[in-house]
Design an enzyme around this catalytic site. Structure first.
Site, PDB file in Angstrom:
ATOM      1  N   ALA A  32       0.830  -1.209   0.000  1.00 38.13           N
ATOM      2  CA  ALA A  32       0.000   0.000   0.000  1.00 38.13           C
ATOM      3  C   ALA A  32       0.863   1.257   0.000  1.00 38.13           C
ATOM      4  CB  ALA A  32      -0.943  -0.003   1.199  1.00 38.13           C
ATOM      5  N   ASP A  33       1.926   1.249   0.778  1.00 38.70           N
ATOM      6  CA  ASP A  33       2.813   2.411   0.850  1.00 38.70           C
ATOM      7  C   ASP A  33       3.529   2.653  -0.473  1.00 38.70           C
ATOM      8  OD1 ASP A  33       3.388   3.362   3.964  1.00 38.70           O
ATOM      9  OD2 ASP A  33       2.607   1.334   3.780  1.00 38.70           O
ATOM     10  N   MET A  34       4.043   1.582  -1.068  1.00 36.39           N
ATOM     11  CA  MET A  34       4.782   1.724  -2.322  1.00 36.39           C
ATOM     12  C   MET A  34       3.887   2.248  -3.438  1.00 36.39           C
ATOM     13  SD  MET A  34       7.918   1.000  -1.796  1.00 36.39           S
ATOM     14  CE  MET A  34       9.073   0.002  -0.867  1.00 36.39           C
ATOM     15  N   GLY A  52       3.048   5.909  -2.723  1.00 39.77           N
ATOM     16  CA  GLY A  52       4.186   6.778  -2.994  1.00 39.77           C
ATOM     17  C   GLY A  52       4.383   7.025  -4.473  1.00 39.77           C
TER      18      GLY A  52
END
Length: 396
Positions: A166-168, A171
């Site tokens: 989710a973060d990647m 970003g």
């Protein structure tokens, strides 16, 4: 043209952990001056994701950046940050919604200091909505977005991804959003704006036409393991020597090549397998036939046969099989980049995507906390003021 496509753009990165560092690393790789604003003596928590004492996450996602150690709990620290914002193009933060406002650094104040500032606000669930003020780590988002419910096998528990997915994804979406907002500032003179970037929505977006399919069919997708819900055959198959081979027959032509290559052209005449829709209905029987053929040959023999037939197949590899492989070497997938002590140099992924005229590069190692405080702040506040800020513990 030079390799610094984003040269001249300054990014203030107050974010922590993965999503914000992925966003700012992408910008830094292409020449943006990314200044990490970190808590003195502590720094970004990503620094503490260590392996055998080495800050490997920070070494990769902190590359090409500079670091300023600044105490934002102090009025003087917030004043310095506003001065930095006034001389920057992009401001990135990933505090829990409301934190920036409590610090007296609401977007309205930042934009008053710099009307052309692009402000990227990263949070788990977004700045609005009923979940806005809840903690939003990527794990929770991966669970609630629908991803985990689709991932894994039908007879087992839902499976979370073994990476910061989710973060990647957020970003990467965020880097695009920043560039779109900067384009608006430059081309329309429209002034800065606020980017409300949740972890949830980018991950939901990459699931495909998930909502559309549900609205039309009313069906909730079941977990299918490595099978596809849109095309068959598509799976991983065990070889005679206990290797694993991934095969995708996503088009009619490819499915026909595959069945011919495994010595089962007769299946093309079977009404159960004549087209993709019927193959999906009878995927269990289809997988049995493909699996039996693949299982009768070694991994190398399977690859050789499928390559000769033009079938889309590839081995399932782990990192030990990739690093140093011919493909990695000829493509330049990884580079040896500079890293903080005690490593000096470390393998890391190369800059992506690849631009022919203004390619990015890995230029500098990830910085120590506050390594560039003097270099960044002295031109803004002056040597005497900086010395006093250091004596007062506002900077380090």
């Amino acid at each position: 043209m030079t390799g610094d496509a984003l040269g001249g753009i300054r990014v203030l990165d107050l974010s922590r952990l993965v999503a914000g560092n992925q966003l700012s690393m992408l910008l830094a790789d292409f020449g943006a001056d990314v200044v990490k604003v970190e808590r003195p003596g502590v720094g970004d928590p990503l620094r503490h994701w260590t392996h055998e004492g080495a800050e490997l996450w920070w070494a990769v996602y902190g590359r090409n950046k500079r670091s300023v150690a600044l105490d934002l709990s102090r009025d003087e620290g917030r004043d310095v940050l506003l001065e930095l914002a006034a001389h920057s193009d992009v401001f990135v933060e990933s505090f829990k919604p409301g934190t920036l406002e409590r610090l007296g650094l609401a977007p309205s104040r930042l934009l008053a200091a710099n009307p052309r500032l692009v402000i990227a606000r990263i949070s788990g669930w977004g700045q609005t909505g009923t979940r806005a003020r809840r903690p939003g780590f990527g794990t929770l988002v991966e669970a609630m977005s629908g991803f985990a419910s689709m991932n894994g096998f039908a007879d087992r528990e839902p499976v979370l991804p073994p990476l910061s997915m989710a973060d990647m994804v957020a970003g990467t979406y965020g880097a695009f959003a920043v560039l779109a907002a900067l384009r608006a500032v430059e081309s329309e003179d429209a002034g800065g704006q606020v980017i409300d970037l949740s972890l949830f929505e980018p991950l939901f977006a990459i699931l495909g036409p998930h909502a559309a399919e549900y609205a039309v069919t009313g069906r909730v997708p079941e977990r299918t393991g490595s099978r596809s819900q849109t095309a068959a055959p598509r799976n991983v198959y065990r070889t005679k020597d206990d290797g694993w081979l991934a095969i995708s027959g996503s088009t009619q032509v490819m499915a026909e090549r595959l069945l011919t290559a495994i010595g089962r052209p007769d299946l093309l005449e079977d009404p159960r397998f004549r087209d993709n829709e019927h193959r999906l209905r009878h995927v269990v029987e289809l997988d049995e036939a493909v699996g039996a053929a693949v299982g009768a040959r070694t991994l190398a023999d399977n690859i050789a046969a499928f390559d000769a037939a033009g079938v889309t197949a590839a081995p399932v590899c782990d990192i030990s099989q990739l690093v140093g492989s011919e493909f990695f070497e000829t493509r330049g997938v990884v580079v040896e980049g500079p890293a903080p002590a005690p490593l000096d140099r470390v393998q890391m992924h190369a800059v992506v995507p690849r631009l022919s005229g203004t390619p990015g590069s890995v230029r500098t190692r990830a910085p120590e906390v506050g390594e560039h405080t003097d270099e960044v702040l002295e031109p803004l506040v002056g040597a005497d003021a900086l010395r006093q800020l250091r004596e007062d513990g506002v900077v380090a």
